[in-house]
Design an enzyme around this catalytic site. Structure first.
Site, PDB file in Angstrom:
ATOM      1  N   HIS A 123     -40.939  13.055 -16.320  1.00  0.00           N
ATOM      2  CA  HIS A 123     -39.712  13.222 -17.096  1.00  0.00           C
ATOM      3  C   HIS A 123     -38.467  12.850 -16.310  1.00  0.00           C
ATOM      4  O   HIS A 123     -38.371  13.049 -15.101  1.00  0.00           O
ATOM      5  CB  HIS A 123     -39.597  14.674 -17.583  1.00  0.00           C
ATOM      6  CG  HIS A 123     -39.608  15.673 -16.459  1.00  0.00           C
ATOM      7  ND1 HIS A 123     -38.471  16.086 -15.813  1.00  0.00           N
ATOM      8  CD2 HIS A 123     -40.622  16.340 -15.875  1.00  0.00           C
ATOM      9  CE1 HIS A 123     -38.782  16.975 -14.875  1.00  0.00           C
ATOM     10  NE2 HIS A 123     -40.096  17.143 -14.893  1.00  0.00           N
ATOM     11  N   ASP A 124     -37.515  12.265 -17.025  1.00  0.00           N
ATOM     12  CA  ASP A 124     -36.165  11.988 -16.516  1.00  0.00           C
ATOM     13  C   ASP A 124     -36.137  10.945 -15.407  1.00  0.00           C
ATOM     14  O   ASP A 124     -35.136  10.840 -14.685  1.00  0.00           O
ATOM     15  CB  ASP A 124     -35.482  13.282 -16.037  1.00  0.00           C
ATOM     16  CG  ASP A 124     -35.435  14.341 -17.125  1.00  0.00           C
ATOM     17  OD1 ASP A 124     -34.777  14.096 -18.148  1.00  0.00           O
ATOM     18  OD2 ASP A 124     -36.072  15.396 -16.961  1.00  0.00           O
ATOM     19  N   GLY A 141     -40.691  14.083 -11.455  1.00  0.00           N
ATOM     20  CA  GLY A 141     -39.507  14.107 -12.300  1.00  0.00           C
ATOM     21  C   GLY A 141     -38.223  13.752 -11.575  1.00  0.00           C
ATOM     22  O   GLY A 141     -38.070  13.980 -10.373  1.00  0.00           O
TER      23      GLY A 141
END
Length: 260
Positions: A123-124, A141
């Site tokens: 994520h991200d 992440g």
């Protein structure tokens, strides 16, 4: 533009947007908020879900899982996105996940990347163009991977780490701090091992540019990377050296990998 071909066993949820010339093979599942660009291809047994866009001519191979919830205990079902660029090759069992509220809400993948089997983008993350993740690489992440980076097989990239443009990570490396542009990094607890000379030569870097990068790297070894970069800033003729110094002075939550 080639004809769009969808196998009868594929499931396309209502609301999905399918571009021209898309090929969707057997037993694929496409979620309602997915957008597939022109000429994209899903070989078979591919799942693309969530608010996910896949760019034109990107090819996704069997058993890849794209757009499912991030592996973050803070994620609480909020609406976030995954954006994948054009002409990527996403191989078997690859996982790519959307962003979280805490990281800006979006994961972005650039163009022309090769994501080999079992690699993971969390994520991200921000992944640039022409990036190669070799088999079983895990990018945690909030990482930033700039253009033309190669990460060797079975390597792990710690949360919030930045990999500078043109850097090379050797196989079986655990990268816990930022890597300078054009740097070569390797080792179980990775360290900076000079410049990525092969990558620089492939890019057409001249001998003088490589010499300037080497000289800059030698000066950086003498003390704090940030302090030295500030002292060197504004006096460079090489765009590659300027890029390296700007990277050092850029925002980061990590330190820098240094030589042993």
């Amino acid at each position: 533009m080639a004809e769009t071909l969808i196998h009868p066993s594929a499931i396309i949820e209502c609301g999905a947007e399918i571009g021209q010339g898309v090929r969707i093979g057997p037993f694929c599942l496409i979620g309602s908020d997915v957008r597939l660009g022109d000429g994209a291809e899903l070989k078979s047994h591919v799942v693309v879900t969530g608010d996910t866009s896949v760019g034109s001519e990107t090819v996704i191979y069997p058993f890849a899982s794209i757009g499912h919830d991030p592996q973050d205990l803070k994620f609480n079902g909020e609406h976030t996105r995954l954006e994948i660029g054009s002409r990527n090759r996403i191989r078997e069992y690859v996982t790519m996940q959307p962003g979280t509220d805490g990281g800006g809400g979006v994961t972005r993948i650039g163009d022309d990347g090769l994501f080999m089997a079992n690699s993971h983008v969390a994520h991200d993350c921000r992944i640039g163009n022409n990036v190669i993740l070799v088999n079983s690489v895990a990018v945690a992440g909030h990482c930033i991977v700039e253009d033309e980076v190669i990460v060797g097989g079975l390597s792990g990239i710690h949360q919030f780490v930045r990999l500078g443009r043109g850097s090379m990570i050797g196989a079986l490396s655990m990268v816990t701090a930022d890597v300078l542009p054009y740097g070569l990094v390797q080792g179980p607890r990775a360290h900076l091992d000079g410049l990525n000379l092969v990558g620089l030569k492939r890019r057409g870097a001249s001998r003088s540019e490589i010499a300037e990068l080497r000289a800059t790297l030698a000066k950086l070894h003498d003390g704090s990377f940030r302090d030295t970069a500030r002292d060197l800033g504004g006096r460079q003729n090489s765009t590659m050296v300027t890029e390296m110094l700007d990277f050092i002075l850029g925002p980061s939550d990590r330190s820098f990998l240094k030589p042993l």
